[in-house]
Each structure stands twice: as structure tokens, then as C-alpha cells.
Design a protein around this motif. Structure first.
Motif, PDB file in Angstrom:
ATOM      1  N   UNK A  10       0.819  -1.206   0.000  1.00 13.05           N
ATOM      2  CA  UNK A  10       0.000   0.000   0.000  1.00 13.05           C
ATOM      3  C   UNK A  10       0.850   1.252   0.000  1.00 13.05           C
ATOM      4  N   UNK A  11       2.078   1.156   0.505  1.00 15.61           N
ATOM      5  CA  UNK A  11       2.991   2.296   0.456  1.00 15.61           C
ATOM      6  C   UNK A  11       3.469   2.431  -0.991  1.00 15.61           C
ATOM      7  N   UNK A  12       3.235   3.575  -1.627  1.00 15.86           N
ATOM      8  CA  UNK A  12       3.583   3.721  -3.047  1.00 15.86           C
ATOM      9  C   UNK A  12       5.075   3.560  -3.336  1.00 15.86           C
ATOM     10  N   UNK A  13       5.919   3.728  -2.354  1.00 11.25           N
ATOM     11  CA  UNK A  13       7.366   3.559  -2.591  1.00 11.25           C
ATOM     12  C   UNK A  13       7.719   2.123  -2.957  1.00 11.25           C
ATOM     13  N   UNK A  14       6.899   1.170  -2.541  1.00 12.92           N
ATOM     14  CA  UNK A  14       7.159  -0.229  -2.885  1.00 12.92           C
ATOM     15  C   UNK A  14       6.890  -0.519  -4.356  1.00 12.92           C
ATOM     16  N   UNK A  15       6.194   0.360  -5.036  1.00  9.38           N
ATOM     17  CA  UNK A  15       5.830   0.147  -6.436  1.00  9.38           C
ATOM     18  C   UNK A  15       6.733   0.898  -7.406  1.00  9.38           C
ATOM     19  N   UNK A  16       7.747   1.581  -6.882  1.00  8.32           N
ATOM     20  CA  UNK A  16       8.663   2.346  -7.734  1.00  8.32           C
ATOM     21  C   UNK A  16       9.782   1.456  -8.277  1.00  8.32           C
ATOM     22  N   UNK A  17      10.279   1.833  -9.433  1.00 10.71           N
ATOM     23  CA  UNK A  17      11.456   1.195 -10.021  1.00 10.71           C
ATOM     24  C   UNK A  17      12.686   1.722  -9.284  1.00 10.71           C
ATOM     25  N   UNK A  18      13.519   0.829  -8.759  1.00 10.67           N
ATOM     26  CA  UNK A  18      14.726   1.250  -8.045  1.00 10.67           C
ATOM     27  C   UNK A  18      15.814   1.645  -9.039  1.00 10.67           C
ATOM     28  N   UNK A  19      16.646   2.593  -8.635  1.00 10.89           N
ATOM     29  CA  UNK A  19      17.741   3.089  -9.472  1.00 10.89           C
ATOM     30  C   UNK A  19      18.994   2.235  -9.272  1.00 10.89           C
ATOM     31  N   UNK A  20      19.768   2.111 -10.332  1.00 10.66           N
ATOM     32  CA  UNK A  20      21.051   1.411 -10.247  1.00 10.66           C
ATOM     33  C   UNK A  20      22.000   2.187  -9.334  1.00 10.66           C
ATOM     34  N   UNK A  21      22.826   1.457  -8.628  1.00  7.17           N
ATOM     35  CA  UNK A  21      23.839   2.077  -7.781  1.00  7.17           C
ATOM     36  C   UNK A  21      25.021   2.446  -8.677  1.00  7.17           C
ATOM     37  N   UNK A  22      25.440   3.717  -8.684  1.00  7.48           N
ATOM     38  CA  UNK A  22      26.567   4.112  -9.527  1.00  7.48           C
ATOM     39  C   UNK A  22      27.877   3.538  -8.991  1.00  7.48           C
ATOM     40  N   UNK A  23      28.842   3.244  -9.877  1.00 10.10           N
ATOM     41  CA  UNK A  23      30.098   2.615  -9.463  1.00 10.10           C
ATOM     42  C   UNK A  23      30.824   3.345  -8.327  1.00 10.10           C
ATOM     43  N   UNK A  24      30.797   4.639  -8.308  1.00 11.50           N
ATOM     44  CA  UNK A  24      31.521   5.377  -7.275  1.00 11.50           C
ATOM     45  C   UNK A  24      30.918   5.288  -5.890  1.00 11.50           C
ATOM     46  N   UNK A  25      29.709   4.721  -5.778  1.00  9.14           N
ATOM     47  CA  UNK A  25      29.013   4.687  -4.485  1.00  9.14           C
ATOM     48  C   UNK A  25      29.208   3.384  -3.716  1.00  9.14           C
ATOM     49  N   UNK A  29      30.579   5.273   2.803  1.00 11.14           N
ATOM     50  CA  UNK A  29      30.005   5.057   4.135  1.00 11.14           C
ATOM     51  C   UNK A  29      28.481   4.916   4.091  1.00 11.14           C
ATOM     52  N   UNK A  30      27.824   5.640   3.184  1.00 14.76           N
ATOM     53  CA  UNK A  30      26.375   5.535   3.065  1.00 14.76           C
ATOM     54  C   UNK A  30      25.944   4.138   2.603  1.00 14.76           C
ATOM     55  N   UNK A  31      26.674   3.572   1.645  1.00 14.59           N
ATOM     56  CA  UNK A  31      26.338   2.233   1.157  1.00 14.59           C
ATOM     57  C   UNK A  31      26.639   1.185   2.236  1.00 14.59           C
ATOM     58  N   UNK A  32      27.735   1.347   2.939  1.00 12.52           N
ATOM     59  CA  UNK A  32      28.059   0.422   4.021  1.00 12.52           C
ATOM     60  C   UNK A  32      26.976   0.470   5.102  1.00 12.52           C
ATOM     61  N   UNK A  33      26.478   1.666   5.421  1.00 15.79           N
ATOM     62  CA  UNK A  33      25.420   1.812   6.425  1.00 15.79           C
ATOM     63  C   UNK A  33      24.124   1.165   5.929  1.00 15.79           C
ATOM     64  N   UNK A  34      23.806   1.343   4.649  1.00 18.29           N
ATOM     65  CA  UNK A  34      22.612   0.731   4.078  1.00 18.29           C
ATOM     66  C   UNK A  34      22.685  -0.786   4.200  1.00 18.29           C
ATOM     67  N   UNK A  35      23.814  -1.366   3.843  1.00 22.83           N
ATOM     68  CA  UNK A  35      23.969  -2.824   3.899  1.00 22.83           C
ATOM     69  C   UNK A  35      23.827  -3.319   5.339  1.00 22.83           C
ATOM     70  N   UNK A  36      24.421  -2.614   6.270  1.00 23.31           N
ATOM     71  CA  UNK A  36      24.302  -2.996   7.678  1.00 23.31           C
ATOM     72  C   UNK A  36      22.848  -2.927   8.127  1.00 23.31           C
ATOM     73  N   UNK A 126      32.445  -4.238  -2.460  1.00 20.46           N
ATOM     74  CA  UNK A 126      33.737  -3.802  -3.003  1.00 20.46           C
ATOM     75  C   UNK A 126      33.696  -3.641  -4.519  1.00 20.46           C
ATOM     76  N   UNK A 127      32.559  -3.977  -5.148  1.00 17.60           N
ATOM     77  CA  UNK A 127      32.443  -3.884  -6.595  1.00 17.60           C
ATOM     78  C   UNK A 127      32.882  -5.147  -7.312  1.00 17.60           C
ATOM     79  N   UNK A 128      33.159  -6.227  -6.559  1.00 15.46           N
ATOM     80  CA  UNK A 128      33.566  -7.495  -7.164  1.00 15.46           C
ATOM     81  C   UNK A 128      32.319  -8.255  -7.632  1.00 15.46           C
TER      82      UNK A 128
END
Length: 180
Positions: A10-25, A29-36, A126-128
């Protein structure tokens, strides 16, 4: 880091297309925090997997893995895996139906047809490259989580439509095993 709230159907955010993560990200620290946060939230809710959109982050990131899971007592272990920008390739034409639930659709289960065997590919923090060929429940979990990246939830795929119900009633009717 933190156990995050899981968005519900019911939350409209669940119906959105997610964006690709750019290589530099990748190692930021933000990506590491997201994964945690994904790992902690999945564990706290006894999930077999979790996609970033489920916690309100519209990026193509999923995590999955179980040793033993009370929500899926008969499921074999799946190694914990992080996939950034994943891609799925079916291996063959065979599809099988299996019961699925979702942290974003609490209390419901449905029979969903999925590819029986797949190859998945993505990147780690790590991008591997991460590439595996899997089948059965492992393949089902990966397809389910990657669906979230395209705004698809399991009730959208239930076949037949009558194969959707509350977990408690399905267990009581002997359709699903008792959670342990």
C-alpha cells in the motif's frame, strides 16, 4: 547500525522502479550503512531476504540468506549474499510453484510460480562480481527479492488467485508447515 521500519503493501514507494547504484558509491560510508541496516532489519524480522526499497531506499540492492528460519522451517540454508545491481537469467524453461511470504505483506502467504533454476549476477560492496547458479528455494528467494527492485510484490504473481491466504489459516488447514 539500525533496524529500520519495513514498508508495507500500500505504500507507493514499494511500487517504484529502483535506481542502479553508480560505481563510485559502492564502498561509500552511506552504502556500508545501508547494507548494515538491511542485514540487521532482515535478521530482526526473521526474513530470508530484504530489498532496499522495502526500507524506503530506491536503490537496486538486495540481501538474502538463512541458516534456519522459523518462517520457512523446511528451507535449506542459503549463504548470506549481498547483490548490488543484480541480474537474473533463467536456466531452462522449468518453473515451479511454492509458497511465499514477505516482510512487506505480513501475515499473508501465496503460491507463486518461479523459474526453478537461475543464474544471478551482481556486485558486492567492493564492486567485485558475484555470480551463482542456483535452484529451488535459493532461486525463489533471489527472484522474490529482485522483484522488489521493479516494484513487484509476491501477491502480483500468485497463481491461481485463490492460492493466497493468511499464514495462520493456511497452517491450520495443513497447507503450510507449522512454524518452528
Amino acid at each position: 547500525m539500525a533496524i529500520r521500519p519495513v514498508l508495507r503493501l500500500g505504500d507507493p514507494r514499494l511500487r517504484q522502479q529502483a535506481a542502479a547504484v553508480p560505481p563510485g558509491a559502492f564502498s561509500s560510508p552511506e552504502m556500508e550503512a545501508l547494507v548494515t541496516d538491511l542485514r540487521d532489519t532482515m535478521a530482526a524480522r526473521d526474513g530470508a531476504g530484504l530489498a532496499a526499497p522495502q526500507i524506503g531506499v530506491a536503490l537496486r540492492v538486495v540481501i538474502f540468506g538463512i541458516t534456519h528460519n522459523r518462517r520457512y522451517p523446511e528451507a535449506p540454508p542459503i549463504p548470506e549474499t549481498l547483490l548490488i545491481n543484480p541480474q537474473i537469467t533463467p536456466l531452462g524453461e522449468e518453473r515451479g510453484s511454492g509458497w511465499e511470504g514477505c516482510l512487506s505483506v505480513p501475515g499473508l502467504r501465496g503460491a507463486v510460480p518461479r523459474w526453478s533454476r537461475i543464474r544471478y549476477a551482481g556486485l558486492d560492496l567492493a564492486g567485485a562480481a558475484v555470480v551463482r547458479e542456483v535452484e529451488g528455494f535459493h532461486a525463489r528467494v533471489v527472484q522474490h527479492e529482485c522483484d522488489h527492485l521493479d516494484g513487484v510484490l509476491f501477491p502480483d504473481r500468485v497463481e491461481p488467485r485463490s492460492a493466497l491466504g493468511f499464514t495462520e489459516e493456511l497452517v491450520g488447514a495443513g497447507v503450510l508447515p507449522q512454524a518452528g
